[in-house]
Motif scaffolding. Structure first.
Motif, PDB file in Angstrom:
ATOM      1  N   THR A 103      21.727  12.615  13.013  1.00  0.00           N
ATOM      2  CA  THR A 103      22.529  13.536  12.563  1.00  0.00           C
ATOM      3  C   THR A 103      24.073  13.480  13.193  1.00  0.00           C
ATOM      4  O   THR A 103      24.053  13.560  14.447  1.00  0.00           O
ATOM      5  CB  THR A 103      22.309  14.960  12.459  1.00  0.00           C
ATOM      6  N   THR A 104      25.099  13.042  12.510  1.00  0.00           N
ATOM      7  CA  THR A 104      26.334  12.720  13.265  1.00  0.00           C
ATOM      8  C   THR A 104      27.455  14.172  13.363  1.00  0.00           C
ATOM      9  O   THR A 104      28.237  14.025  12.627  1.00  0.00           O
ATOM     10  CB  THR A 104      27.091  11.565  12.590  1.00  0.00           C
ATOM     11  N   ASP A 105      26.880  15.106  13.903  1.00  0.00           N
ATOM     12  CA  ASP A 105      27.664  16.225  14.278  1.00  0.00           C
ATOM     13  C   ASP A 105      28.448  16.107  15.542  1.00  0.00           C
ATOM     14  O   ASP A 105      28.191  16.038  16.595  1.00  0.00           O
ATOM     15  CB  ASP A 105      26.525  17.494  14.624  1.00  0.00           C
ATOM     16  N   LYS A 123      25.617   3.905  13.558  1.00  0.00           N
ATOM     17  CA  LYS A 123      25.820   2.362  13.290  1.00  0.00           C
ATOM     18  C   LYS A 123      27.216   1.919  14.188  1.00  0.00           C
ATOM     19  O   LYS A 123      27.377   0.622  14.132  1.00  0.00           O
ATOM     20  CB  LYS A 123      25.519   1.842  11.908  1.00  0.00           C
ATOM     21  N   ASP A 124      28.198   2.840  13.980  1.00  0.00           N
ATOM     22  CA  ASP A 124      29.381   2.660  14.552  1.00  0.00           C
ATOM     23  C   ASP A 124      29.528   2.797  15.936  1.00  0.00           C
ATOM     24  O   ASP A 124      30.597   2.689  16.632  1.00  0.00           O
ATOM     25  CB  ASP A 124      30.440   3.101  13.687  1.00  0.00           C
ATOM     26  N   GLY A 125      28.219   3.097  16.699  1.00  0.00           N
ATOM     27  CA  GLY A 125      28.375   3.164  18.203  1.00  0.00           C
ATOM     28  C   GLY A 125      28.688   4.580  18.548  1.00  0.00           C
ATOM     29  O   GLY A 125      28.414   4.775  19.966  1.00  0.00           O
ATOM     30  N   ARG A 126      28.563   5.676  17.945  1.00  0.00           N
ATOM     31  CA  ARG A 126      28.888   6.962  18.493  1.00  0.00           C
ATOM     32  C   ARG A 126      27.543   7.685  18.650  1.00  0.00           C
ATOM     33  O   ARG A 126      26.337   7.255  17.892  1.00  0.00           O
ATOM     34  CB  ARG A 126      29.404   7.747  17.388  1.00  0.00           C
ATOM     35  N   TRP A 127      27.543   8.446  19.726  1.00  0.00           N
ATOM     36  CA  TRP A 127      26.142   8.801  20.441  1.00  0.00           C
ATOM     37  C   TRP A 127      26.406  10.426  19.843  1.00  0.00           C
ATOM     38  O   TRP A 127      27.285  11.147  20.167  1.00  0.00           O
ATOM     39  CB  TRP A 127      26.057   8.821  21.979  1.00  0.00           C
ATOM     40  N   TYR A 128      25.032  10.901  19.364  1.00  0.00           N
ATOM     41  CA  TYR A 128      25.052  12.363  19.116  1.00  0.00           C
ATOM     42  C   TYR A 128      23.925  12.870  19.624  1.00  0.00           C
ATOM     43  O   TYR A 128      22.715  12.480  19.402  1.00  0.00           O
ATOM     44  CB  TYR A 128      25.182  12.690  17.735  1.00  0.00           C
ATOM     45  N   LEU A 129      24.056  14.165  20.178  1.00  0.00           N
ATOM     46  CA  LEU A 129      22.706  14.826  20.753  1.00  0.00           C
ATOM     47  C   LEU A 129      22.001  15.350  19.453  1.00  0.00           C
ATOM     48  O   LEU A 129      22.860  15.832  18.154  1.00  0.00           O
ATOM     49  CB  LEU A 129      23.014  16.264  21.261  1.00  0.00           C
ATOM     50  N   GLN A 130      20.803  15.396  19.143  1.00  0.00           N
ATOM     51  CA  GLN A 130      19.940  15.561  17.887  1.00  0.00           C
ATOM     52  C   GLN A 130      19.481  17.020  18.131  1.00  0.00           C
ATOM     53  O   GLN A 130      18.951  17.336  19.234  1.00  0.00           O
ATOM     54  CB  GLN A 130      18.907  14.544  17.590  1.00  0.00           C
ATOM     55  N   ASP A 131      19.122  17.832  16.934  1.00  0.00           N
ATOM     56  CA  ASP A 131      18.568  18.992  17.220  1.00  0.00           C
ATOM     57  C   ASP A 131      17.041  19.091  17.385  1.00  0.00           C
ATOM     58  O   ASP A 131      16.260  17.811  17.053  1.00  0.00           O
ATOM     59  CB  ASP A 131      18.703  19.716  15.771  1.00  0.00           C
ATOM     60  N   ASP A 132      16.357  19.730  18.247  1.00  0.00           N
ATOM     61  CA  ASP A 132      15.120  19.892  18.575  1.00  0.00           C
ATOM     62  C   ASP A 132      14.307  19.804  17.483  1.00  0.00           C
ATOM     63  O   ASP A 132      12.965  19.357  17.371  1.00  0.00           O
ATOM     64  CB  ASP A 132      14.732  21.109  19.427  1.00  0.00           C
TER      65      ASP A 132
END
Length: 375
Positions: free
Chosen positions: A67-69, A41-50
């Motif tokens: 998930t914001t890893d 929601k704050d605009g950060r992009w994260y790759l998600q686990d399969d």
């Protein structure tokens, strides 16, 4: 083919995006590799686990989460084409992006411009068409310029709110021009966020305060005793060659919304399963259904739309006059969303719809890539 589905986003429709993306992911043909990228929601992009992808495949009721890893934060390299999306210095090798994003920072041209700079094929309208169609006032102005009727309206900008004398005079003029009741909505917010109905001056003032929480421009429309008709459209209105089945502009079977709420608001659209009856086809004569389809295509082409859109109409119950209401360039793909339902009623089933949209995005990118950018 590696397909990145991007979802979530910095938008009032964040949660709806999660549901739409879940359906889209299940609709992608299994021979493709699906890469999930969640935007917080704050605009950060994260790759998600399969495992997130497998979760929604196994359970049709499951919804994607984010998930914001920080170890999987995504970076973009402009101009790197399939190598543009990177995590920890390693390219994800993306062939095409399906941005399952609604509203602000999703269908307003911002992310589309980013894809253009990265030189990646993507599903949906271009950055320019996305930006124009997100602005309800500018959309209406274009439709009016080509002779397509729209609901009578006025537009108030925030500067009017800041001067009490100008504000009062504006309301006086608006009351004379439109009369009560009126509908008030932010110009550039989706899914009826910040929208409400005003029956008098007091309610109008409260409605304006609410709408200005969402945008710096607010649309005030004449209330019409209307039936709400919608029509799904796909195709590339600018580059479609005559022999292309993929890019041909097609309008599908129109549907009708019969809301149980005061109007078709956010709750009726997404939260209340009994918020509205969805009638497909709309209860219109074949001639009127064809008129809606032709007008939807004309509205789509006037805006240089590509990919997909849901074009919304009002039919005045008292006069039978047809008005264009608005256009949504990334309509919902939730279980109760009208866009895929109308396509399905015309024989374009969900998995084939998703494949069509992906191929459209690829073909449009090929067409643009053939143009000169320097001498």
């Amino acid at each position: 083919m590696n397909i990145a589905v991007i979802y979530g986003g910095r938008s009032g429709e964040h949660e709806i995006s999660l549901i739409s993306a879940s359906a889209i992911v299940r609709g992608i043909k299994k021979e493709n590799k699906v890469i999930l990228i969640g935007i917080s929601k704050d605009g950060r992009w994260y790759l998600q686990d399969d495992s997130e992808y497998q979760k929604v495949l196994k359970d049709e009721k499951a919804t994607l989460a984010i998930t914001t890893d920080e170890s999987k934060a995504v970076s973009i390299i402009p101009g790197a084409k399939t190598d543009s999306i990177v995590v920890n210095g390693i390219s994800l090798k993306i062939d095409v992006v399906f941005p399952a994003l609604h509203g602000t920072y999703g269908e307003d041209g911002t992310i589309q411009g980013l894809f253009e700079m990265a030189d990646i094929p993507y599903v949906g309208c271009t950055h320019l068409a996305s930006a124009i169609t997100m602005d309800k006032e500018k959309t209406k102005m274009i439709w009016q310029s080509v002779g397509i009727p729209v609901v009578p309206y006025v537009c108030m900008k925030r500067t009017v709110m800041l001067d009490s004398v100008i504000y009062d005079a504006f309301l006086d003029d608006t009351e004379k021009e439109l009369g009560y009741p009126m509908f008030v909505k932010p110009c550039c917010a989706g899914s009826s966020n910040g929208a409400s109905k005003a029956n008098n001056r007091k309610e109008l003032c409260f409605s304006l305060m609410e709408a200005f929480q969402w945008d710096d421009k607010v649309l005030i429309e004449k209330s019409i005793n209307a039936r709400e008709i919608e029509c799904s459209v796909t195709g590339n209105s600018v580059t479609s060659p005559s022999e292309s089945d993929v890019e041909e502009v097609v309008a599908y079977i129109p549907g009708e919304i019969a809301p149980s709420h005061t109007f078709y608001d956010f709750d009726a659209k997404y939260n209340d399963p009994d918020g509205a009856k969805l009638l497909i086809p709309a209860e219109l004569s074949e001639n009127d259904l064809e008129k809606i389809r032709k007008t939807a295509c004309a509205a789509y082409k006037a805006l240089d739309a590509t990919g997909l859109s849901r074009v919304d109409f009002f039919i005045d119950r008292d006069t039978n006059a047809v008005y264009l209401n608005e256009i949504n360039t990334m309509p919902g793909f939730t279980p109760i969303s009208m866009f895929p339902k109308m396509c399905d009623a015309a024989g374009l089933h969900f998995e084939d719809l998703v494949e069509l949209l992906i191929q459209e995005g690829i073909e449009r990118h090929k067409a643009k890539s053939s143009l000169n950018t320097s001498r």
